[in-house]
Structures are given as C-alpha cells and as structure tokens.
Motif scaffolding. Structure first.
Motif, PDB file in Angstrom:
ATOM      1  N   GLU A   1      47.129  40.546  37.916  1.00 12.75           N
ATOM      2  CA  GLU A   1      46.619  41.813  36.816  1.00 12.75           C
ATOM      3  C   GLU A   1      46.392  41.060  35.491  1.00 12.75           C
ATOM      4  OE1 GLU A   1      49.182  45.530  35.080  1.00 12.75           O
ATOM      5  OE2 GLU A   1      49.902  43.486  34.628  1.00 12.75           O
TER       6      GLU A   1
ATOM      7  N   PHE B   1      41.680  46.820  41.192  1.00 15.20           N
ATOM      8  CA  PHE B   1      42.954  45.799  41.609  1.00 15.20           C
ATOM      9  C   PHE B   1      42.896  46.317  43.044  1.00 15.20           C
ATOM     10  CE2 PHE B   1      47.433  44.716  42.367  1.00 15.20           C
ATOM     11  CZ  PHE B   1      47.763  44.141  41.335  1.00 15.20           C
TER      12      PHE B   1
ATOM     13  N   GLU C   1      39.398  39.576  32.512  1.00  8.56           N
ATOM     14  CA  GLU C   1      37.865  39.818  32.696  1.00  8.56           C
ATOM     15  C   GLU C   1      37.469  41.066  32.213  1.00  8.56           C
ATOM     16  OE1 GLU C   1      37.287  39.650  36.795  1.00  8.56           O
ATOM     17  OE2 GLU C   1      38.270  37.610  37.019  1.00  8.56           O
ATOM     18  N   LYS C   2      38.361  42.145  32.122  1.00  2.00           N
ATOM     19  CA  LYS C   2      38.049  43.354  31.555  1.00  2.00           C
ATOM     20  C   LYS C   2      37.475  43.292  30.170  1.00  2.00           C
ATOM     21  CE  LYS C   2      39.441  48.209  30.921  1.00  2.00           C
ATOM     22  NZ  LYS C   2      40.489  49.132  30.703  1.00  2.00           N
TER      23      LYS C   2
ATOM     24  N   ILE D   1      41.560  49.336  35.848  1.00  2.00           N
ATOM     25  CA  ILE D   1      41.128  47.976  36.077  1.00  2.00           C
ATOM     26  C   ILE D   1      40.963  48.251  37.444  1.00  2.00           C
ATOM     27  CG2 ILE D   1      42.210  46.368  34.355  1.00  2.00           C
ATOM     28  CD1 ILE D   1      44.368  45.719  36.326  1.00  2.00           C
TER      29      ILE D   1
ATOM     30  N   ASN E   1      35.711  42.419  41.679  1.00  2.00           N
ATOM     31  CA  ASN E   1      36.557  43.452  40.947  1.00  2.00           C
ATOM     32  C   ASN E   1      35.961  44.035  39.840  1.00  2.00           C
ATOM     33  OD1 ASN E   1      38.307  41.894  42.775  1.00  2.00           O
ATOM     34  ND2 ASN E   1      39.746  43.406  42.073  1.00  2.00           N
ATOM     35  N   THR E   2      35.672  43.059  38.854  1.00  2.00           N
ATOM     36  CA  THR E   2      35.089  43.414  37.599  1.00  2.00           C
ATOM     37  C   THR E   2      33.547  43.791  37.860  1.00  2.00           C
ATOM     38  OG1 THR E   2      36.661  42.127  36.263  1.00  2.00           O
ATOM     39  CG2 THR E   2      34.779  42.511  35.255  1.00  2.00           C
TER      40      THR E   2
ATOM     41  N   CYS F   1      40.275  46.996  46.799  1.00  2.00           N
ATOM     42  CA  CYS F   1      40.389  46.917  45.573  1.00  2.00           C
ATOM     43  C   CYS F   1      39.816  48.276  45.196  1.00  2.00           C
ATOM     44  CB  CYS F   1      39.409  45.774  45.192  1.00  2.00           C
ATOM     45  SG  CYS F   1      39.918  44.040  45.608  1.00  2.00           S
TER      46      CYS F   1
ATOM     47  N   LEU G   1      42.658  40.204  35.378  1.00  2.00           N
ATOM     48  CA  LEU G   1      41.753  41.155  35.579  1.00  2.00           C
ATOM     49  C   LEU G   1      41.683  41.921  34.333  1.00  2.00           C
ATOM     50  CD1 LEU G   1      42.651  42.672  39.124  1.00  2.00           C
ATOM     51  CD2 LEU G   1      40.528  41.972  38.394  1.00  2.00           C
TER      52      LEU G   1
ATOM     53  N   ASN H   1      43.316  40.790  42.407  1.00  2.00           N
ATOM     54  CA  ASN H   1      41.869  40.227  42.380  1.00  2.00           C
ATOM     55  C   ASN H   1      41.592  39.376  43.407  1.00  2.00           C
ATOM     56  OD1 ASN H   1      39.544  39.944  40.829  1.00  2.00           O
ATOM     57  ND2 ASN H   1      40.273  38.552  39.333  1.00  2.00           N
TER      58      ASN H   1
END
Length: 367
Positions: free
Chosen positions: A311, A280, A317-318, A278, A134-135, A265, A314, A186
């Motif tokens: 959430e 997701f 991570e962001k 983000i 995702n990231t 995602c 994530l 995620n």
C-alpha cells in the motif's frame, strides 16, 4: 449466434498481443459462440507491422472473427468498444527508475482515459496491463469523469496464475484442484501472494506447507518472477501475460467458479484497511459482469504488514502523479459505492465506420 462484442487493444503489434489476438479470435476469452470485433491500436510507425498481424488473422479463417479495424489513435480505436485491453506502455529503459517510468507513461494513460470516456461504450470494461499497471489504471480512470472508477482494473491475474502454478508444482496437484489463492497490492516486487486461504480438493493447504519455504522461497519468487523470466529469456513475459489477460476478462465477464475467487487490481473502497482511491489487488468474486471484494478473510499480523508495505508503494506512486489526476474525479474514487453501472453489454447502433478504410477484415458482408 450472439451479436459481436467490440474489443480494443492498444500496443496491438507487440509481443503480448501476438500471443493474445489469436486466442481471442478463437473464442478463448468469451466462449465459442461469441463473435468479436477487434479494434487494434498502435503508434503510426508500427502500423505496417499491425497490418501484418491482420493478414495472419485473416489467414487463420476464425469463424468468430467478425471484423478487424486498425487505428493509429485511441480516439478512433475506442469508439463503441465494450472491452479495452491496454497493453501499450513505455517500457523501462536502462537506468530508469520506477518514478521515471510513471512520468513517461502518464500522458499515454491520461489521453487513453479521456478517449475511453468520450468514445467507448458506456459500460466498457477496461484492464491495464502496461506497467506500472496499477498507477497507469488510476491515471486512466481519473481522466474518465463520466465512467465509474469500477470500470477500470489493472492485471494481477498473471501473479495469481504464477501463485497457483508454483503451488501446484510444489505440492504435485493439478492447478485446477487449487482454489482460493489471492494476490494483494501492487503488480510489483511488493505484492503479497497469499496462500493462507488456499484449498486443494476442498481442504486447507497452508497447514501442510513448510513456513520457511513459503516465506523465503515461494513469496520472493512470485514477486520477482518477471525479472527471472527476463534473465532467462532476454525478454519479458508475453505468452503467460496474454493468458492472464484472457483469464482476467473471461472471469470478469462470465463469472468466477463457484466457491473460488480470483485476483484483480481495482479501485480500493477501504476494504481490509487499504487506503481508498488507489488501485490495489484484492481477491474478488465475479458474477453477471460485476465483481465484489471477498470480505472477512482472516489476516494475521504478518499478512497485514505485507499489505501495508505494498500500500505504501502505491501511495508513493500516486503522490508522484498527483498533479496529473483531475480533482473533479477524486470524490468518486474515494467514495466508491458501486462496482459497475450494469453487468449487461450495450450495443451501439449500426456503426458506419465498419466500412471505413480502417476496416481490413469483415466477414458479415452477406448478412
């Protein structure tokens, strides 16, 4: 016969690719009448192994395999591609935390985002598979200012397929008889595999399920299935991941079945209260090369709590990679208004590079 589409694959000599390439060449991804050009990308030290993969592709004599090109850099490998499958990523080593993995992969996906921006087809569709997917997808997207954020996705289809497979095994149904399962959040142990909207033969399945099984067996097992596979096999999922890549791209390009949806995602637009910007996993329907989040699904308090948990991961991570996210692309990600510029495939003019030394297989020489 249709014109061939160009598909770039990074990490192309790896185990997932070994299960993926031959199915793409056989027509499993885009259909039995769609020729493909494979533009395969690897690290310089892995090029001999990649040449071996190309030999095997040639030996299969796939009628749909138009051209194979081998590259040791993303800039050349992404030239004019319509689809990009980003498998290559730094694997987690002993003692590595998720934040360490993020830092190790940040430069890889920053560069790949820039290369896609500068060299890929204007309507390229991108799926990131390399973890933390995702990231990594967010990093790539934020480094591609001329592309829409909605052209970048990460893969939760493996989790979606695991959800269907385990439910089918539990209920005795065939997986094709199960519809409307969803995976939220995620691609990690915080994901939420959701059965509350699932149907079998058009009838709701959730009321017949033991809630204790759902909460204490099913959900944790889907969340930790990757680790379970590694413990059993000594290596991570490869064939099932490759199968999920096929499903993800096929549904995106050709559409989801009527009355059903899949899980992808994507950059959040704020649906279901999820923070914007983000990447997701949402339930989505796909039509004509576009996707749209399925709206107005009923969510109980327990489900909303699970969404907030994934959430939060994530967002953490962001924040860890925020210094690598160019500020000029922040507005486009926080105010997403379209899903794709176009669902159509645009073709480049005749590419003279198909006669370059990178081309190791070409089957249209008499055309």
């Amino acid at each position: 016969m249709k014109r061939p589409v160009r598909i770039a694959i990074t990490g192309a000599a790896g185990s997932i690719s070994n299960s993926l390439l031959f199915r793409i060449a056989a027509g499993d991804m885009f259909g039995p009448d769609q020729p493909v050009i494979l533009q395969l990308i690897e690290r310089p030290e892995a090029m001999p192994a990649l040449h071996g993969m190309a030999m095997e592709l040639e030996d299969c004599a796939f009628p749909l395999l138009h051209t194979v090109r081998l590259h040791d850099n993303a800039e050349a490998g992404f030239k004019n591609v319509h689809y990009a499958i980003l498998l290559g990523a730094r694997p987690r080593g002993p003692g590595m935390e998720r934040k360490d993995l993020l830092s190790a992969n940040a430069e890889i996906f920053s560069r790949q985002g820039r290369a896609l921006n500068d060299h890929a087809n204007h309507d390229v569709k991108v799926v990131v598979v390399g973890n933390p997917a995702n990231t990594n997808a967010l990093i790539a997207s934020r480094n591609a200012p001329d592309l829409s954020p909605s052209q970048f996705t990460a893969m939760s289809r493996l989790d979606h397929n695991r959800t269907k497979g385990m439910l089918a095994n539990h209920t005795g149904c065939n997986p094709t008889d199960i519809r409307r399962v969803a995976v939220w959040g995620n691609h990690s142990a915080t994901q939420y595999p959701d059965l509350r909207h699932a149907e079998t033969f058009g009838m709701p399945v959730f009321p017949s399920l033991d809630l204790n099984w759902v909460e204490n067996d099913f959900i944790p097992r889907v969340q930790k299935r990757g680790a379970e596979v590694i413990a059993a096999r000594g290596q991570s999922s490869a064939a099932s991941a490759a199968n999920a890549v096929i499903d993800h791209m096929r549904d995106w390009a050709l559409g989801t079945p009527p009355g059903d949806f899949t899980s992808m995602c994507i950059v959040s637009d704020g649906s279901y209260g999820v923070a914007k910007g983000i990447v997701f996993s949402f339930p989505v329907c796909c039509r004509y090369g576009r996707y749209q989040i399925v709206q107005n699904l009923a969510m109980d308090e327990a489900s909303l709590k699970r969404l907030k948990t994934t959430e939060a991961e994530l967002l953490e991570e962001k924040a860890a990679v925020d210094h690598l996210l160019p500020k000029e692309t922040e507005e486009a990600h926080n105010n997403l208004s379209i899903r794709l510029r176009s669902g159509a495939v645009r073709y480049a003019e005749e590419d003279n590079d198909d006669d370059s030394p990178a081309t190791v297989l070409r089957t249209d020489r008499v055309m």
